[in-house]
Enzyme design. Structure first.
Site, PDB file in Angstrom:
ATOM      1  N   ASP A  46       1.873   3.972   2.825  1.00 21.73           N
ATOM      2  CA  ASP A  46       0.828   4.837   2.259  1.00 21.73           C
ATOM      3  C   ASP A  46       1.433   6.013   1.471  1.00 21.73           C
ATOM      4  OD1 ASP A  46      -1.796   5.428   1.711  1.00 21.73           O
ATOM      5  OD2 ASP A  46      -2.301   6.221   3.678  1.00 21.73           O
ATOM      6  N   ASP A  47       1.733   7.098   2.162  1.00 18.54           N
ATOM      7  CA  ASP A  47       2.307   8.292   1.522  1.00 18.54           C
ATOM      8  C   ASP A  47       3.499   8.751   2.363  1.00 18.54           C
ATOM      9  OD1 ASP A  47       0.066   8.900  -0.535  1.00 18.54           O
ATOM     10  OD2 ASP A  47      -0.996   8.637   1.366  1.00 18.54           O
ATOM     11  N   HIS A  92       1.262   4.875  -2.356  1.00 21.63           N
ATOM     12  CA  HIS A  92       0.873   5.748  -3.470  1.00 21.63           C
ATOM     13  C   HIS A  92       2.150   6.398  -3.971  1.00 21.63           C
ATOM     14  CE1 HIS A  92      -3.453   5.555  -2.331  1.00 21.63           C
ATOM     15  NE2 HIS A  92      -2.919   5.350  -1.127  1.00 21.63           N
ATOM     16  N   HIS A 127      -9.696   1.246  -0.921  1.00 20.51           N
ATOM     17  CA  HIS A 127      -9.585   1.878   0.392  1.00 20.51           C
ATOM     18  C   HIS A 127     -10.984   1.832   1.021  1.00 20.51           C
ATOM     19  CE1 HIS A 127      -5.796   3.336  -1.089  1.00 20.51           C
ATOM     20  NE2 HIS A 127      -5.588   4.141  -0.067  1.00 20.51           N
ATOM     21  N   HIS A 167       0.860  -1.195   0.000  1.00 19.72           N
ATOM     22  CA  HIS A 167       0.000   0.000   0.000  1.00 19.72           C
ATOM     23  C   HIS A 167       0.889   1.236   0.000  1.00 19.72           C
ATOM     24  CE1 HIS A 167      -3.796   2.048   1.936  1.00 19.72           C
ATOM     25  NE2 HIS A 167      -3.101   2.923   1.224  1.00 19.72           N
ATOM     26  N   GLU A 195     -11.152   3.442   6.359  1.00 21.54           N
ATOM     27  CA  GLU A 195     -10.029   4.277   6.825  1.00 21.54           C
ATOM     28  C   GLU A 195     -10.648   5.342   7.729  1.00 21.54           C
ATOM     29  OE1 GLU A 195      -8.068   6.529   3.724  1.00 21.54           O
ATOM     30  OE2 GLU A 195      -6.407   7.153   5.034  1.00 21.54           O
TER      31      GLU A 195
HETATM   32  N1  ADE Z   1      -4.589   8.820  -1.606  1.00 22.33           N
HETATM   33  C1  ADE Z   1      -3.349   8.860  -1.133  1.00 22.33           C
HETATM   34  N2  ADE Z   1      -3.323   8.480   0.155  1.00 22.33           N
HETATM   35  C2  ADE Z   1      -4.602   8.171   0.485  1.00 22.33           C
HETATM   36  C3  ADE Z   1      -5.215   7.715   1.672  1.00 22.33           C
HETATM   37  N3  ADE Z   1      -4.551   7.474   2.793  1.00 22.33           N
HETATM   38  N4  ADE Z   1      -6.558   7.530   1.654  1.00 22.33           N
HETATM   39  C4  ADE Z   1      -7.260   7.764   0.550  1.00 22.33           C
HETATM   40  N5  ADE Z   1      -6.735   8.196  -0.589  1.00 22.33           N
HETATM   41  C5  ADE Z   1      -5.396   8.391  -0.626  1.00 22.33           C
HETATM   42 ZN    ZN Z   2      -3.713   4.786   0.673  1.00 27.80          ZN
END
Ligand code: ADE
Ligand code: ZN
Length: 363
Positions: A300-301, A41, A219, A39, A222
Site C-alpha cells: 500500500d504505502d 501507491h 479501493h 497494490h 477498506e
Molecule cells: N491512497 C493511498 N493509500 C490509500 C489507502 N490505503 N486507501 C485509500 N486511498 C489511499
Molecule cells: Zn491503497
C-alpha cells in the site's frame, strides 16, 4: 497443470510453531519467495529521508525539521488522518526527475525483497491540482519502470487512480489526459477517502474508461461498507478489489468472491496502522485465504505503514499459524490476478513452482 505445483510440493512444514528454528526458517522462506505486488501507491513509497532531500532540492518548506520528526508524526487513527499527511508529503515532488527518483528507490526495495513484478498506482490529481503537468508525473514514473525492467529484471504496470474526494468532472479531465498515455497505463483505479464517496459517484467515468480499453480496479471495503464492494463489481466492473477486507461482514459476498475468484489486494500493515484491525492477530487475511478467496499481500504505502513486501508477509506469518504452501499461495494468487499476458503468468508460475519445490532440497 500450473495450479498443481502447490499440491505436489513436498514442503509441508508448518512454519509458525513456537521455537527459533522455525521462525528463522519462515523468515528465510519469505525472503526468498518470489513476490508480486499489486497494490502500491508510488507516492506512498516516499521515505522521510527522500522527502527532505527533495524538499531541499526544490526549495519546498516542510512543517518538520528532521526525518525523525516526520516519522514520529505517523501515528494514524483512521484512513483520513493518514491521507492528510500523505498529500502534504507529495508536495515535494515537482520535476520529472523527482518522480523518476521516487520510483527508482521503490524498485531497489523491490529488488531487496525479491519482488519480480509490480503494478503501481499513481494519483495524477494530487500533482495536477498543484500545477504539475500530467506528463511530468507519468514520464518520470514510466522511465524509471523501464529502467527497472532493463537493469533489475523487474516487470511492471501502471494504474492511474482517481481521487474519490474530488468530483466527477475532475476525474473525467484526468481520464482525458490519460488517453495520450494508453501505451503506459493499463488501468484506472479509485482511491482516497472511501467514507462518503461511494463507487456510483464515478460510474460514468469508469464506463468511459472501460470503453477506452482501460482495465478497472477500486479501493472498496477498506473502511467503507460491503455495499461499496458490491457496487465496485456491478457499476465499475472491476477486475480486482483493493483491500476488500470488510467482505467478512457479509456471508453471501464471501461466497460470491470465493466462487468468482475475484482478487482482493490486501495490505496487512496498512490495515493495522489505520486501525481497520486493531492487531495483526485479528486480521482476516488468512481466514479469507482458507475460505478460497483470491487474496494477495501488498504494501500500500510502505514508507508510512512500516514496511515493504517482506515485512507484510512476515507480519502475517508471525501472527498466524501458516504453512509454506499457504504463503506461496499469496504469490500464486497475485500472479493469477495480475494484468500481464498469459505467457508472462505462465513464466512466473513456473518460477514460483521451481522455488517451492527446490527450497528444502537446496538447503
Ligand atoms: N491512497 C493511498 N493509500 C490509500 C489507502 N490505503 N486507501 C485509500 N486511498 C489511499
Ligand atoms: Zn491503497
Amino acid at each position: 497443470m500450473l495450479d498443481t505445483f502447490l499440491e505436489k510440493s513436498a514442503c509441508r512444514t508448518p512454519i509458525n510453531v513456537n521455537g527459533d528454528a522455525s521462525v528463522n526458517q519462515q523468515t528465510s522462506f519469505i525472503e526468498q519467495l518470489p513476490k508480486v505486488e499489486l497494490h502500491l501507491h508510488i507516492e506512498g513509497s516516499l521515505e522521510p529521508e527522500m522527502m527532505f532531500e527533495l524538499a531541499q532540492r526544490n526549495g519546498v518548506s516542510l512543517p518538520f525539521s528532521t526525518p525523525e520528526e516526520v516519522k514520529a508524526a505517523y501515528q494514524f487513527t483512521n484512513l483520513q488522518s493518514f491521507l492528510d499527511i500523505y498529500y502534504q508529503g507529495a508536495n515535494v515532488l515537482i520535476h520529472e526527475r523527482d518522480f523518476y527518483d521516487l520510483t527508482w528507490a521503490y524498485l531497489l526495495r523491490c529488488q531487496q525483497d525479491n519482488v519480480v513484478h509490480t503494478e503501481i498506482f499513481f494519483d495524477p490529481q494530487t500533482h495536477t491540482d498543484r500545477g504539475i503537468a500530467f506528463d511530468t508525473v507519468i514520464n518520470g514514473i514510466y522511465s524509471a519502470l523501464r529502467d527497472g525492467e532493463e537493469k533489475l529484471g523487474i516487470s511492471s504496470q501502471i494504474i492511474m487512480c482517481f481521487l474519490r474526494h474530488l468530483d466527477e468532472e475532475s476525474a473525467f479531465d484526468t481520464l482525458f489526459e490519460a488517453m495520450a498515455h494508453k501505451d503506459k497505463i493499463v488501468g484506472v483505479g479509485l482511491d482516497s477517502s472511501e467514507l462518503g464517496h461511494p463507487p456510483e459517484k464515478f460510474a460514468r467515468v469508469f464506463r468511459k474508461a472501460l470503453d477506452e480499453g482501460f482495465l478497472t480496479v477500486a479501493h472498496a471495503g477498506e473502511e467503507g461498507p460491503v455495499s461499496n464492494i458490491y457496487d465496485s463489481l456491478e457499476l465499475l466492473k472491476v477486475s480486482r478489489i483493493d483491500h476488500g477486507v470488510r467482505c467478512s461482514d457479509d456471508e453471501n459476498l464471501l461466497h460470491a468472491l470465493s466462487n468468482s475468484k475475484m482478487p482482493l489486494t490486501v495490505c496487512p500493515l496498512s490495515n493495522t496502522k489505520l486501525k481497520v484491525f486493531e492487531r495483526m492477530e485479528d486480521h482476516n487475511i488468512v481466514e479469507l485465504l482458507r475460505r478460497g478467496l483470491c487474496v494477495t499481500i501488498n504494501s500500500d504505502d510502505p514508507a508510512y505503514f512500516g514496511g515493504y513486501m517482506n515485512d507484510n508477509f512476515k507480519a502475517v506469518a508471525e501472527s498466524h499459524q501458516m504453512s509454506e504452501q499457504e504463503l506461496a499461495m499469496f504469490t500464486r494468487n497475485a500472479i493469477m490476478a495480475s494484468f500481464i499476458s498469459e505467457e508472462q503468468k505462465s513464466h512466473l508460475l513456473d518460477k514460483l513452482g521451481q522455488f517451492v519445490s527446490h527450497y528444502h532440497q537446496d538447503k
